[in-house]
Write a protein that holds these residues in place. Structure first.
Motif, PDB file in Angstrom:
ATOM      1  N   LEU A  70       0.833  -1.203   0.000  1.00  0.00           N
ATOM      2  CA  LEU A  70       0.000   0.000   0.000  1.00  0.00           C
ATOM      3  C   LEU A  70       0.869   1.255   0.000  1.00  0.00           C
ATOM      4  O   LEU A  70       0.954   1.989   0.975  1.00  0.00           O
ATOM      5  CB  LEU A  70      -0.959  -0.022   1.199  1.00  0.00           C
ATOM      6  N   GLN A  71       1.517   1.493  -1.118  1.00  0.00           N
ATOM      7  CA  GLN A  71       2.366   2.671  -1.301  1.00  0.00           C
ATOM      8  C   GLN A  71       2.408   2.979  -2.795  1.00  0.00           C
ATOM      9  O   GLN A  71       2.178   2.109  -3.625  1.00  0.00           O
ATOM     10  CB  GLN A  71       3.769   2.410  -0.750  1.00  0.00           C
ATOM     11  N   ASP A  72       2.663   4.231  -3.114  1.00  0.00           N
ATOM     12  CA  ASP A  72       2.794   4.595  -4.524  1.00  0.00           C
ATOM     13  C   ASP A  72       4.144   5.218  -4.835  1.00  0.00           C
ATOM     14  O   ASP A  72       4.310   5.892  -5.839  1.00  0.00           O
ATOM     15  CB  ASP A  72       1.645   5.500  -4.988  1.00  0.00           C
ATOM     16  N   LYS A  73       5.119   4.960  -3.949  1.00  0.00           N
ATOM     17  CA  LYS A  73       6.490   5.412  -4.217  1.00  0.00           C
ATOM     18  C   LYS A  73       7.078   4.620  -5.375  1.00  0.00           C
ATOM     19  O   LYS A  73       7.771   5.160  -6.234  1.00  0.00           O
ATOM     20  CB  LYS A  73       7.355   5.253  -2.963  1.00  0.00           C
ATOM     21  N   THR A  74       6.798   3.309  -5.405  1.00  0.00           N
ATOM     22  CA  THR A  74       7.282   2.456  -6.488  1.00  0.00           C
ATOM     23  C   THR A  74       6.583   2.811  -7.792  1.00  0.00           C
ATOM     24  O   THR A  74       7.212   3.058  -8.812  1.00  0.00           O
ATOM     25  CB  THR A  74       7.050   0.972  -6.163  1.00  0.00           C
ATOM     26  N   SER A  75       5.238   2.815  -7.758  1.00  0.00           N
ATOM     27  CA  SER A  75       4.443   3.236  -8.909  1.00  0.00           C
ATOM     28  C   SER A  75       2.992   3.343  -8.492  1.00  0.00           C
ATOM     29  O   SER A  75       2.516   2.594  -7.636  1.00  0.00           O
ATOM     30  CB  SER A  75       4.585   2.251 -10.073  1.00  0.00           C
ATOM     31  N   ALA A  76       2.275   4.263  -9.126  1.00  0.00           N
ATOM     32  CA  ALA A  76       0.845   4.408  -8.871  1.00  0.00           C
ATOM     33  C   ALA A  76       0.102   3.175  -9.370  1.00  0.00           C
ATOM     34  O   ALA A  76      -0.913   2.765  -8.796  1.00  0.00           O
ATOM     35  CB  ALA A  76       0.314   5.664  -9.550  1.00  0.00           C
ATOM     36  N   LEU A  77       0.619   2.564 -10.440  1.00  0.00           N
ATOM     37  CA  LEU A  77      -0.032   1.387 -11.013  1.00  0.00           C
ATOM     38  C   LEU A  77      -0.042   0.230 -10.024  1.00  0.00           C
ATOM     39  O   LEU A  77      -1.032  -0.510  -9.927  1.00  0.00           O
ATOM     40  CB  LEU A  77       0.684   0.981 -12.302  1.00  0.00           C
ATOM     41  N   SER A  78       1.052   0.061  -9.278  1.00  0.00           N
ATOM     42  CA  SER A  78       1.126  -1.009  -8.285  1.00  0.00           C
ATOM     43  C   SER A  78       0.056  -0.829  -7.218  1.00  0.00           C
ATOM     44  O   SER A  78      -0.666  -1.771  -6.871  1.00  0.00           O
ATOM     45  CB  SER A  78       2.518  -1.024  -7.651  1.00  0.00           C
ATOM     46  N   LEU A  79      -0.061   0.383  -6.677  1.00  0.00           N
ATOM     47  CA  LEU A  79      -1.084   0.652  -5.665  1.00  0.00           C
ATOM     48  C   LEU A  79      -2.473   0.403  -6.234  1.00  0.00           C
ATOM     49  O   LEU A  79      -3.320  -0.223  -5.579  1.00  0.00           O
ATOM     50  CB  LEU A  79      -0.976   2.100  -5.183  1.00  0.00           C
ATOM     51  N   GLU A  80      -2.716   0.850  -7.449  1.00  0.00           N
ATOM     52  CA  GLU A  80      -4.041   0.683  -8.049  1.00  0.00           C
ATOM     53  C   GLU A  80      -4.376  -0.789  -8.237  1.00  0.00           C
ATOM     54  O   GLU A  80      -5.526  -1.211  -8.072  1.00  0.00           O
ATOM     55  CB  GLU A  80      -4.109   1.416  -9.391  1.00  0.00           C
ATOM     56  N   TYR A  81      -3.377  -1.611  -8.550  1.00  0.00           N
ATOM     57  CA  TYR A  81      -3.624  -3.052  -8.688  1.00  0.00           C
ATOM     58  C   TYR A  81      -4.128  -3.646  -7.382  1.00  0.00           C
ATOM     59  O   TYR A  81      -5.133  -4.373  -7.360  1.00  0.00           O
ATOM     60  CB  TYR A  81      -2.349  -3.781  -9.129  1.00  0.00           C
ATOM     61  N   TYR A  82      -3.457  -3.347  -6.272  1.00  0.00           N
ATOM     62  CA  TYR A  82      -3.851  -3.950  -4.997  1.00  0.00           C
ATOM     63  C   TYR A  82      -5.203  -3.417  -4.512  1.00  0.00           C
ATOM     64  O   TYR A  82      -6.004  -4.176  -3.953  1.00  0.00           O
ATOM     65  CB  TYR A  82      -2.760  -3.754  -3.954  1.00  0.00           C
ATOM     66  N   LEU A  83      -5.466  -2.145  -4.751  1.00  0.00           N
ATOM     67  CA  LEU A  83      -6.781  -1.619  -4.369  1.00  0.00           C
ATOM     68  C   LEU A  83      -7.878  -2.204  -5.255  1.00  0.00           C
ATOM     69  O   LEU A  83      -9.011  -2.389  -4.802  1.00  0.00           O
ATOM     70  CB  LEU A  83      -6.774  -0.087  -4.463  1.00  0.00           C
ATOM     71  N   SER A  84      -7.533  -2.532  -6.503  1.00  0.00           N
ATOM     72  CA  SER A  84      -8.530  -3.159  -7.382  1.00  0.00           C
ATOM     73  C   SER A  84      -8.909  -4.551  -6.872  1.00  0.00           C
ATOM     74  O   SER A  84     -10.049  -4.989  -7.051  1.00  0.00           O
ATOM     75  CB  SER A  84      -7.999  -3.243  -8.818  1.00  0.00           C
ATOM     76  N   LEU A  85      -7.960  -5.242  -6.229  1.00  0.00           N
ATOM     77  CA  LEU A  85      -8.287  -6.542  -5.638  1.00  0.00           C
ATOM     78  C   LEU A  85      -9.327  -6.381  -4.531  1.00  0.00           C
ATOM     79  O   LEU A  85     -10.228  -7.213  -4.392  1.00  0.00           O
ATOM     80  CB  LEU A  85      -7.032  -7.205  -5.072  1.00  0.00           C
ATOM     81  N   VAL A  86      -9.199  -5.319  -3.752  1.00  0.00           N
ATOM     82  CA  VAL A  86     -10.183  -5.046  -2.700  1.00  0.00           C
ATOM     83  C   VAL A  86     -11.551  -4.799  -3.314  1.00  0.00           C
ATOM     84  O   VAL A  86     -12.566  -5.367  -2.873  1.00  0.00           O
ATOM     85  CB  VAL A  86      -9.751  -3.831  -1.856  1.00  0.00           C
ATOM     86  N   ARG A  87     -11.592  -3.981  -4.358  1.00  0.00           N
ATOM     87  CA  ARG A  87     -12.877  -3.677  -4.993  1.00  0.00           C
ATOM     88  C   ARG A  87     -13.495  -4.912  -5.634  1.00  0.00           C
ATOM     89  O   ARG A  87     -14.701  -5.143  -5.537  1.00  0.00           O
ATOM     90  CB  ARG A  87     -12.683  -2.567  -6.035  1.00  0.00           C
ATOM     91  N   MET A  88     -12.670  -5.729  -6.282  1.00  0.00           N
ATOM     92  CA  MET A  88     -13.183  -6.943  -6.928  1.00  0.00           C
ATOM     93  C   MET A  88     -13.680  -7.945  -5.894  1.00  0.00           C
ATOM     94  O   MET A  88     -14.696  -8.611  -6.102  1.00  0.00           O
ATOM     95  CB  MET A  88     -12.101  -7.565  -7.804  1.00  0.00           C
ATOM     96  N   ALA A  89     -12.963  -8.081  -4.794  1.00  0.00           N
ATOM     97  CA  ALA A  89     -13.387  -9.011  -3.741  1.00  0.00           C
ATOM     98  C   ALA A  89     -14.761  -8.608  -3.208  1.00  0.00           C
ATOM     99  O   ALA A  89     -15.630  -9.457  -2.988  1.00  0.00           O
ATOM    100  CB  ALA A  89     -12.361  -9.036  -2.610  1.00  0.00           C
ATOM    101  N   ARG A  90     -14.966  -7.335  -3.020  1.00  0.00           N
ATOM    102  CA  ARG A  90     -16.266  -6.861  -2.555  1.00  0.00           C
ATOM    103  C   ARG A  90     -17.344  -7.116  -3.599  1.00  0.00           C
ATOM    104  O   ARG A  90     -18.467  -7.510  -3.274  1.00  0.00           O
ATOM    105  CB  ARG A  90     -16.181  -5.377  -2.221  1.00  0.00           C
ATOM    106  N   PHE A  91     -17.008  -6.916  -4.869  1.00  0.00           N
ATOM    107  CA  PHE A  91     -17.968  -7.157  -5.951  1.00  0.00           C
ATOM    108  C   PHE A  91     -18.379  -8.623  -5.973  1.00  0.00           C
ATOM    109  O   PHE A  91     -19.560  -8.944  -6.162  1.00  0.00           O
ATOM    110  CB  PHE A  91     -17.346  -6.753  -7.287  1.00  0.00           C
ATOM    111  N   TYR A  92     -17.391  -9.530  -5.771  1.00  0.00           N
ATOM    112  CA  TYR A  92     -17.672 -10.969  -5.764  1.00  0.00           C
ATOM    113  C   TYR A  92     -18.206 -11.458  -4.415  1.00  0.00           C
ATOM    114  O   TYR A  92     -18.439 -12.643  -4.236  1.00  0.00           O
ATOM    115  CB  TYR A  92     -16.398 -11.754  -6.100  1.00  0.00           C
TER     116      TYR A  92
END
Length: 333
Positions: A75-97
């Motif tokens: 949960l950081q965006d120092k490496t890249s914003a894309l990395s953070l967005e990927y992990y947050l998308s897992l949270v959103r998808m888990a809730r959707f499912y």
């Protein structure tokens, strides 16, 4: 019950693979099966003997009713914003499912203002177990409730090996931003050799850290010392268990030293390294570091607070019990 595990797995990073090894160890001890999201499912299956699916498979989250997101510094965006967005998308998808997902023994940050806003929105109402006190306080400043846990890799059991007197393990990290820290470790190696210690350089992410030896722009002195590279957490644990002392830029050099009962000091390139050192009351420096004072810590055998480390291990164990007992109650209804 099947428990899903998602993180930075399958990328030949010994620290992340140590986290996964510990999570799988604890799940198996509780009679649970696991399925892992991985960047290289075949590698993960071979290394950990666990069912693995590709981390970009959109239907993978359907394979388990409960997902542990972590551990690690996801949960950081120092490496890249894309990395953070990927992990947050897992949270959103888990809730959707309608799958339960828990942020599990991660650190939080560093985050840009954009990243903070994304984390606040995506993690509202999601159970958070964070592995250091600084991350818990950061979460609270963002209006998120968090429980203090600890890094799962602390629960790995070291092999029964004999300590090698005077053997000091040095663990650098490759990258232009870390050049001055690497120079500090070089100077430390020279000083320790002068003091009749035996420095050994351990590269914990082959394919990346190899550039320290191969990139002429870095031109490090490490090539004149014994060097080993491995992404196998068992091998790293074996080496740190043998060492008299460990000095590491990488977080899991410190974590595995703590698991093995080997004194350690950190050279912090990231808040997660400083956070662990502070929680363990271990000696550490911020980049670029100072080789003289680091050498004094090594030569004096400056230890962490082993009582604090035992407390951290206990928090790590309890975090599994907390999560899995809650899941058992839900599945029995």
């Amino acid at each position: 019950m099947v428990v899903g595990v998602a993180g930075y797995y399958g990328f030949k990073n010994a620290g992340d693979e140590a986290i996964l090894e510990a999570i799988l160890q604890e799940l198996k001890a509780r009679g649970l099966e696991a399925v892992v999201l991985s960047g290289d499912p075949r590698l993960t299956q071979a290394q950990h003997r666990v069912r693995a699916l590709h981390r970009l498979n959109p239907l993978a989250l359907l394979k388990a009713p409960l997902w542990l997101l972590g551990g690690g510094g996801l949960l950081q965006d120092k490496t890249s914003a894309l990395s953070l967005e990927y992990y947050l998308s897992l949270v959103r998808m888990a809730r959707f499912y309608r799958r339960r997902i828990i942020v599990f023994n991660q650190s939080l940050g560093p985050l840009s203002p954009w990243g903070e806003a994304r984390v606040q929105k995506a993690l509202k109402g999601v159970p958070l177990i964070l592995r250091d006190q600084a991350s818990v306080e950061y979460a609270q400043s963002l209006g998120l409730s968090a429980t203090l846990g600890a890094d799962p890799a602390l629960l790995l059991r070291p092999p029964p090996v004999q300590k090698e007197k005077d053997w000091v393990l040095l663990i650098p990290r490759f990258g232009e931003a870390y050049r001055e820290g690497v120079k500090t470790l070089e100077k430390l190696a020279v000083r320790l050799a002068y003091e009749r210690k035996e420095p050994m350089v351990l590269l914990m992410q082959p394919g990346l850290d190899d550039h320290l030896l191969e990139d002429k722009a870095f031109d490090t002195l490490f090539r004149y010392f014994r060097t080993e590279k491995t992404s196998d957490p068992r091998r790293v644990l074996y080496l740190v268990a043998q060492a008299e002392y460990v000095v590491s830029m990488r977080l899991h050099g410190l974590v595995l030293a703590a698991a093995a009962g080997t004194p350690f000091a950190g050279l912090s390139y990231d808040p997660k390294v400083a956070g662990f050192a502070k929680d363990a009351d271990a000696y550490y420096q911020e980049l670029p570091g100072d080789a003289y004072h680091m050498a004094m810590a090594v030569l004096s055998g400056r230890p962490p607070d082993w009582g604090r480390i035992e407390a951290m291990k206990e928090r790590a164990r309890k975090s599994f019990d907390l999560v899995l007992e809650g899941a058992a109650v839900r599945s029995s209804r």
